[in-house]
Scaffold this motif. Structure first.
Motif, PDB file in Angstrom:
ATOM      1  N   GLY A  66       0.806  -1.423  -0.030  1.00 41.84           N
ATOM      2  CA  GLY A  66      -0.136   0.151  -0.081  1.00 41.84           C
ATOM      3  C   GLY A  66       0.836   1.353   0.033  1.00 41.84           C
ATOM      4  O   GLY A  66       2.076   1.373   0.415  1.00 41.84           O
ATOM      5  N   ARG A  67       0.254   2.237  -0.613  1.00 42.15           N
ATOM      6  CA  ARG A  67       0.993   3.648  -0.497  1.00 42.15           C
ATOM      7  C   ARG A  67      -0.081   4.655  -0.021  1.00 42.15           C
ATOM      8  O   ARG A  67      -1.507   4.370  -0.004  1.00 42.15           O
ATOM      9  N   VAL A  68       0.561   5.402   0.848  1.00 40.30           N
ATOM     10  CA  VAL A  68      -0.407   6.496   1.343  1.00 40.30           C
ATOM     11  C   VAL A  68       0.189   7.751   1.109  1.00 40.30           C
ATOM     12  O   VAL A  68       1.204   7.995   1.151  1.00 40.30           O
ATOM     13  N   LEU A  69      -0.642   8.758   0.452  1.00 39.31           N
ATOM     14  CA  LEU A  69      -0.308   9.882   0.065  1.00 39.31           C
ATOM     15  C   LEU A  69      -1.301  11.050   0.827  1.00 39.31           C
ATOM     16  O   LEU A  69      -2.379  10.831   0.791  1.00 39.31           O
ATOM     17  N   VAL A  70      -0.803  12.295   1.185  1.00 40.88           N
ATOM     18  CA  VAL A  70      -1.431  13.295   1.465  1.00 40.88           C
ATOM     19  C   VAL A  70      -1.320  14.634   0.723  1.00 40.88           C
ATOM     20  O   VAL A  70      -0.100  15.005   0.441  1.00 40.88           O
ATOM     21  N   VAL A  71      -2.045  15.122   0.429  1.00 45.96           N
ATOM     22  CA  VAL A  71      -2.293  16.505  -0.562  1.00 45.96           C
ATOM     23  C   VAL A  71      -2.801  17.434   0.237  1.00 45.96           C
ATOM     24  O   VAL A  71      -4.097  17.320   0.828  1.00 45.96           O
ATOM     25  N   GLU A  72      -1.917  18.450   0.446  1.00 48.56           N
ATOM     26  CA  GLU A  72      -2.536  19.788   1.429  1.00 48.56           C
ATOM     27  C   GLU A  72      -3.164  20.800   0.312  1.00 48.56           C
ATOM     28  O   GLU A  72      -2.327  21.100  -0.674  1.00 48.56           O
ATOM     29  N   PHE A  73      -4.213  21.143   0.834  1.00 48.14           N
ATOM     30  CA  PHE A  73      -4.881  22.579   0.052  1.00 48.14           C
ATOM     31  C   PHE A  73      -4.860  23.659   0.924  1.00 48.14           C
ATOM     32  O   PHE A  73      -5.054  23.527   2.259  1.00 48.14           O
ATOM     33  N   PRO A  74      -5.002  24.807   0.334  1.00 48.45           N
ATOM     34  CA  PRO A  74      -5.008  25.845   1.358  1.00 48.45           C
ATOM     35  C   PRO A  74      -6.276  26.072   2.257  1.00 48.45           C
ATOM     36  O   PRO A  74      -6.424  26.597   3.406  1.00 48.45           O
ATOM     37  N   SER A  75      -7.511  25.366   1.644  1.00 50.22           N
ATOM     38  CA  SER A  75      -8.559  25.397   2.626  1.00 50.22           C
ATOM     39  C   SER A  75      -9.326  23.890   2.106  1.00 50.22           C
ATOM     40  O   SER A  75      -9.242  23.401   1.076  1.00 50.22           O
ATOM     41  N   TYR A  76     -10.244  23.573   2.923  1.00 49.03           N
ATOM     42  CA  TYR A  76     -11.314  22.497   2.756  1.00 49.03           C
ATOM     43  C   TYR A  76     -12.201  22.727   1.309  1.00 49.03           C
ATOM     44  O   TYR A  76     -12.088  21.874   0.529  1.00 49.03           O
ATOM     45  N   ALA A  77     -12.388  24.160   1.224  1.00 49.04           N
ATOM     46  CA  ALA A  77     -13.317  24.442   0.010  1.00 49.04           C
ATOM     47  C   ALA A  77     -12.636  24.044  -1.246  1.00 49.04           C
ATOM     48  O   ALA A  77     -12.805  23.656  -2.351  1.00 49.04           O
ATOM     49  N   ASP A  78     -11.257  24.380  -1.177  1.00 46.32           N
ATOM     50  CA  ASP A  78     -10.205  24.204  -2.477  1.00 46.32           C
ATOM     51  C   ASP A  78     -10.019  22.623  -2.551  1.00 46.32           C
ATOM     52  O   ASP A  78     -10.268  22.304  -3.683  1.00 46.32           O
TER      53      ASP A  78
END
Length: 96
Positions: A51-63
């Motif tokens: 398995g691979r786990v990736l986290v992608v961060e955005f400036p906001s939840y709406a984005d």
């Protein structure tokens, strides 16, 4: 608050589809201010061996939500789903 995609994926089975996803993802990520977060190896406690786990961060939840719902991402996602099986959740918070 920031928004995050947390993606749990299998090993890549179709490298060409993964490469096309990456090509399509780059301008989408720039448009939404998305940044891939590197996880410590210690973060993977109960994940399948391949398995691979990736986290992608955005400036906001709406984005984060808007990016997922963007028609351009729908096209990119079709390649991601050909490349590997995955599950994606969207979270709100601050993982900094």
């Amino acid at each position: 608050m920031k928004g995050y995609w947390v993606i749990f994926g299998s090993a890549v089975a179709d490298p060409e589809a993964q490469q096309e996803y990456g090509r399509l993802w780059t301008p989408i990520a720039e448009r939404y201010g998305a940044k891939i977060k590197t996880l410590s190896p210690d973060a993977k406690l109960e994940v399948k061996a391949d398995g691979r786990v990736l986290v992608v961060e955005f400036p906001s939840y709406a984005d984060a939500k808007a990016c997922y719902e963007d028609p351009a991402y729908a096209e990119a996602k079709s390649f991601a789903l050909r490349a590997a099986s995955r599950e994606l959740i969207i979270l709100e918070g601050d993982l900094s």
